[in-house]
Motif scaffolding. Sequence first.
Motif, PDB file in Angstrom:
ATOM      1  N   VAL A  28       0.843  -1.199   0.000  1.00  0.00           N
ATOM      2  CA  VAL A  28       0.000   0.000   0.000  1.00  0.00           C
ATOM      3  C   VAL A  28       0.876   1.246   0.000  1.00  0.00           C
ATOM      4  N   ASP A  29       0.714   2.081  -1.015  1.00  0.00           N
ATOM      5  CA  ASP A  29       1.432   3.342  -1.135  1.00  0.00           C
ATOM      6  C   ASP A  29       0.923   4.319  -0.082  1.00  0.00           C
ATOM      7  N   GLN A  30       1.823   4.843   0.748  1.00  0.00           N
ATOM      8  CA  GLN A  30       1.419   5.749   1.822  1.00  0.00           C
ATOM      9  C   GLN A  30       1.325   7.206   1.366  1.00  0.00           C
ATOM     10  N   GLY A  31       1.727   7.492   0.127  1.00  0.00           N
ATOM     11  CA  GLY A  31       1.632   8.854  -0.390  1.00  0.00           C
ATOM     12  C   GLY A  31       2.973   9.550  -0.434  1.00  0.00           C
ATOM     13  N   THR A  67       3.895   9.441  11.899  1.00  0.00           N
ATOM     14  CA  THR A  67       4.461   8.109  12.138  1.00  0.00           C
ATOM     15  C   THR A  67       3.408   7.067  11.794  1.00  0.00           C
ATOM     16  N   VAL A  68       3.773   6.095  10.937  1.00  0.00           N
ATOM     17  CA  VAL A  68       2.826   5.087  10.494  1.00  0.00           C
ATOM     18  C   VAL A  68       3.013   3.814  11.301  1.00  0.00           C
ATOM     19  N   ILE A  76       8.024  -3.765   3.406  1.00  0.00           N
ATOM     20  CA  ILE A  76       7.919  -2.379   2.985  1.00  0.00           C
ATOM     21  C   ILE A  76       8.706  -2.192   1.694  1.00  0.00           C
ATOM     22  N   GLN A  77       8.356  -1.148   0.966  1.00  0.00           N
ATOM     23  CA  GLN A  77       9.114  -0.729  -0.204  1.00  0.00           C
ATOM     24  C   GLN A  77       9.477   0.737  -0.032  1.00  0.00           C
ATOM     25  N   LEU A  78      10.710   1.064  -0.373  1.00  0.00           N
ATOM     26  CA  LEU A  78      11.180   2.435  -0.416  1.00  0.00           C
ATOM     27  C   LEU A  78      11.324   2.821  -1.881  1.00  0.00           C
ATOM     28  N   GLU A  79      10.857   4.009  -2.237  1.00  0.00           N
ATOM     29  CA  GLU A  79      10.811   4.424  -3.648  1.00  0.00           C
ATOM     30  C   GLU A  79      11.552   5.746  -3.827  1.00  0.00           C
ATOM     31  N   TRP A  80      12.468   5.752  -4.799  1.00  0.00           N
ATOM     32  CA  TRP A  80      13.365   6.888  -5.040  1.00  0.00           C
ATOM     33  C   TRP A  80      13.103   7.510  -6.410  1.00  0.00           C
ATOM     34  N   GLY A 179      34.082  11.135  -2.695  1.00  0.00           N
ATOM     35  CA  GLY A 179      33.582  10.894  -4.042  1.00  0.00           C
ATOM     36  C   GLY A 179      32.263  10.151  -4.048  1.00  0.00           C
ATOM     37  N   ALA A 180      32.155   9.130  -3.205  1.00  0.00           N
ATOM     38  CA  ALA A 180      30.900   8.382  -3.115  1.00  0.00           C
ATOM     39  C   ALA A 180      29.764   9.330  -2.760  1.00  0.00           C
ATOM     40  N   GLN A 181      28.665   9.206  -3.491  1.00  0.00           N
ATOM     41  CA  GLN A 181      27.481  10.020  -3.239  1.00  0.00           C
ATOM     42  C   GLN A 181      26.469   9.165  -2.480  1.00  0.00           C
ATOM     43  N   ILE A 182      26.173   9.570  -1.251  1.00  0.00           N
ATOM     44  CA  ILE A 182      25.282   8.789  -0.398  1.00  0.00           C
ATOM     45  C   ILE A 182      23.941   9.508  -0.294  1.00  0.00           C
ATOM     46  N   TYR A 183      22.908   8.821  -0.760  1.00  0.00           N
ATOM     47  CA  TYR A 183      21.549   9.358  -0.742  1.00  0.00           C
ATOM     48  C   TYR A 183      20.781   8.654   0.377  1.00  0.00           C
ATOM     49  N   ILE A 184      20.123   9.434   1.221  1.00  0.00           N
ATOM     50  CA  ILE A 184      19.540   8.898   2.449  1.00  0.00           C
ATOM     51  C   ILE A 184      18.113   9.390   2.600  1.00  0.00           C
ATOM     52  N   GLY A 185      17.242   8.508   3.065  1.00  0.00           N
ATOM     53  CA  GLY A 185      15.888   8.900   3.442  1.00  0.00           C
ATOM     54  C   GLY A 185      15.477   8.144   4.689  1.00  0.00           C
ATOM     55  N   CYS A 186      14.817   8.819   5.616  1.00  0.00           N
ATOM     56  CA  CYS A 186      14.363   8.176   6.855  1.00  0.00           C
ATOM     57  C   CYS A 186      12.853   8.256   6.976  1.00  0.00           C
ATOM     58  N   ALA A 187      12.257   7.123   7.314  1.00  0.00           N
ATOM     59  CA  ALA A 187      10.819   7.036   7.572  1.00  0.00           C
ATOM     60  C   ALA A 187      10.589   6.805   9.052  1.00  0.00           C
ATOM     61  N   GLN A 188       9.463   7.309   9.563  1.00  0.00           N
ATOM     62  CA  GLN A 188       9.080   7.140  10.965  1.00  0.00           C
ATOM     63  C   GLN A 188       7.961   6.111  11.051  1.00  0.00           C
ATOM     64  N   VAL A 189       8.210   5.043  11.811  1.00  0.00           N
ATOM     65  CA  VAL A 189       7.219   3.970  11.907  1.00  0.00           C
ATOM     66  C   VAL A 189       7.047   3.539  13.358  1.00  0.00           C
TER      67      VAL A 189
END
Length: 236
Positions: A28-31, A67-68, A76-80, A179-189
Motif C-alpha cells: 500500500v502506497d502511503q503517499g 508516524t505510520v 515495505i518498499q522504499l521508492e526513489w 567521491g561516493a554520493q550517499i543518498y539517504i531517506g528516513c521514515a518514521q514507523v
Amino acid sequence: MKFVIPFLASAALANAHFTMQYLWVNGVDQGKNTYLRVPPNNNPVTDVTSTDLTCNVNGLTGSSTGTVTIPAGATIQLEWHQHDQRTGEDPISGGHKGAVQVYVAKAPTTAASFNGQGAVWTKIYSSGLLNPTSQQWATDVVNTSGGKHSVKIPASLPAGEYLIRGEVVALHVASSYPGAQIYIGCAQVKISSGGSANPPKISIPGTYKPTDPGITVNIYNNLQSYTAPGGPVWTG
C-alpha cells in the motif's frame, strides 16, 4: 566541439540527484513524502563523518512528520526519484551505479523526537554488485522496478517506534574521497506485535570510514567484488 559534448553529458549525469519520496507498507502506497523526513534538496551526502549521514540534511528531528503503524514482519518498499514526481526517467539515474541498503533504529520514546545518534542502527538489507561480468548493480534493479526496492521488517524486532533509514551509495565518482554520493531517506514507523530480539547495532555516522572499500573504490577497473559499508546484514 567534440570535447564539449562529453563534458556536458558528464555534468548532466553528475547533477542527476534524487531522494526517497514514497513508503509502501504491505503493498500500500502511503503517499508522496508521507511519514518521511524530507531533506531541503536532492543533493547527496559525501562526508561520512557528518551527522547528515544519519537521516540527510536537517533530518535529526521529525516533529512535523507523522508516524505510520506497521506490523512486525511487514514488507515495505522504499521508492526513489530524481524529481518531485514519478516521471518515467531512470528513477535514480542509470549512471549512478552502486549499493542499496536499509537500516532500522529503535527510538527511546517517539520516532518524531529521535535523532538517531549513537550505536543504535541495525542493517536489515544490503545489495551491491550483483553480476561482475555484466557490472549489474543494485541500483540497476531499482531502476527497472520503477525506483522501488523491498525489505521485510524482521518479525523478532521489539514493538515500539523506529526510524527506517534507506540508503543508496552511488559510486560513479568514488575513486577518491570524498567521491561516493550517499543518498539517504528516513521514515518514521511504529512497529506493533514485535518480538524480543536484541540485534547488533552500529553508529551512523561513526562506523563508515573514508578508507572503507565500499566508500572509496574504482568501479570501472574490472571490479569483481564489492563490500558495502556498515558490516553484515542482520536477518532476525
